[in-house]
Design a protein around this motif. Sequence first.
Motif: not given
Length: 359
Positions: A179, A211, A216
Motif C-alpha cells: 500500500f 485507508k 482513498l
Amino acid sequence: MEKLRVELRERSYEILINRDNLHLIGERLLRFSTGSKIGIISNPTVAELYGNKLVSSLKNEGFDPYLILIPDGETYKDYFWAYHILTQLLELGFDRRSCLIALGGGVIGDITAFVASVYMRGISYIQIPTTLLAQVDSSVGGKTGVNHPLGKNLIGTFWQPSLVWIDVDTLHSLPEREFISGVAEIIKYGIIWDRDFFEFIKTNKEKILKKDENILIAIIKRSCEIKAEVVSKDERESSLRAILNYGHTVGHAIETLTGYGSYLHGEAISIGMIYEARLSNLLGFLSKENYQSIKDTIKNFGLPVDMPSIVDISAMIKTILIDKKNIEGKIRMVIPEDIGKMKINFEVNIEDIKKLFYE
C-alpha cells in the motif's frame, strides 16, 4: 461511482471507481461487443481473494471465463510467462473477439496488456487493478511491457484497455508495504503536475495511511485525472507524457540491479524521485527548500530515501545509459524545476550523473 474518461478518439475508454463493485463487472461487459470467452489473468494470491467473485459475475451474464495464473512477483513479468499465457489462450481456442481481464497489481496488468496487444495482433482487455499503485498508475495509459535482465520494460507496446474498473475495497487486503509503495506514485503526481494536490497528500497523511475510503477515492480519482489528461494529450510519449517517468530513470535502474525482487516498484521510484530532484537542485533548477520538501514527504510516508548499499554505482550509471528514454547515446531525464512544474526530456551530462552519485 466516480467516472473519468481517457480521450483517445476511437481508443477512448472509461475509468470507473467505486467500492464493492467487483460483482458488477459481468453486467458491465454486456455493453461490449466481446465474445463469450474471457481470460482472467491473475496470480494465486489475488485469485484466492477475488477470483471466484469475478468468475461468478461473468458466468451469471453468460460469459465463459477461464482463470490463467502466473506466479506472484516482478520476477515473473518476463517473456517466458507471457509465452505461457499465450500458449494457454491458443490451447483454449481464444479468438479475435475474446477478451482478457487483468486481475491484480502492476505485474499482472503489464503482462496481460502485453499479451493482449500481440495475441492475434491485438484483442481487447480490461484492467481490474487490486493494488494502489496499479489503480493510480499502471492500469491507465496503455503502456504494456515485460522485463529483460538488462532492463525493466524494455520489451513492450502501446495498447489501450477497453475499461479500467477500480474497487477500492481490494486495498483492505493489501499488505501495508504494498500500500505504501503505491503512495509513491500518488506523491509523484503532485510533484509533476499539481502543487495543491501535493499539499493535500501531505495534509492528509494520517487518513491515507488509515485507508479512509473517502480520501482513498479522492486521491485515486485525482491521480487518474492527471494521468488521463497527460495521456490524452500525448498517447505515445513523444513529449508531455514523459513527465510520468519522473523518478523512473534511477528507480528502474535500482529494480534492474537488485533483481526485480528486493525493492517494490514504488520503493525504487521513491529513491529515484529524490535523486532526480537532487540532480535538479545540483543543476540550479529546483530550490533547496522544494528538494527538502519532496524528500521529507516521501520519508514521512515510510518510503525509502537512500540508495541501496548493494547497488554498485558504476553499474547504476551503465544501466542509466541504456534507459529507453535516451536517444543516440544521450541521457534524457525528467527533472522538477518546481513542485508542479517539470523539465521534460532534459539532456543530462554524464559528468553531472557521476557528480550526483559520487559527491
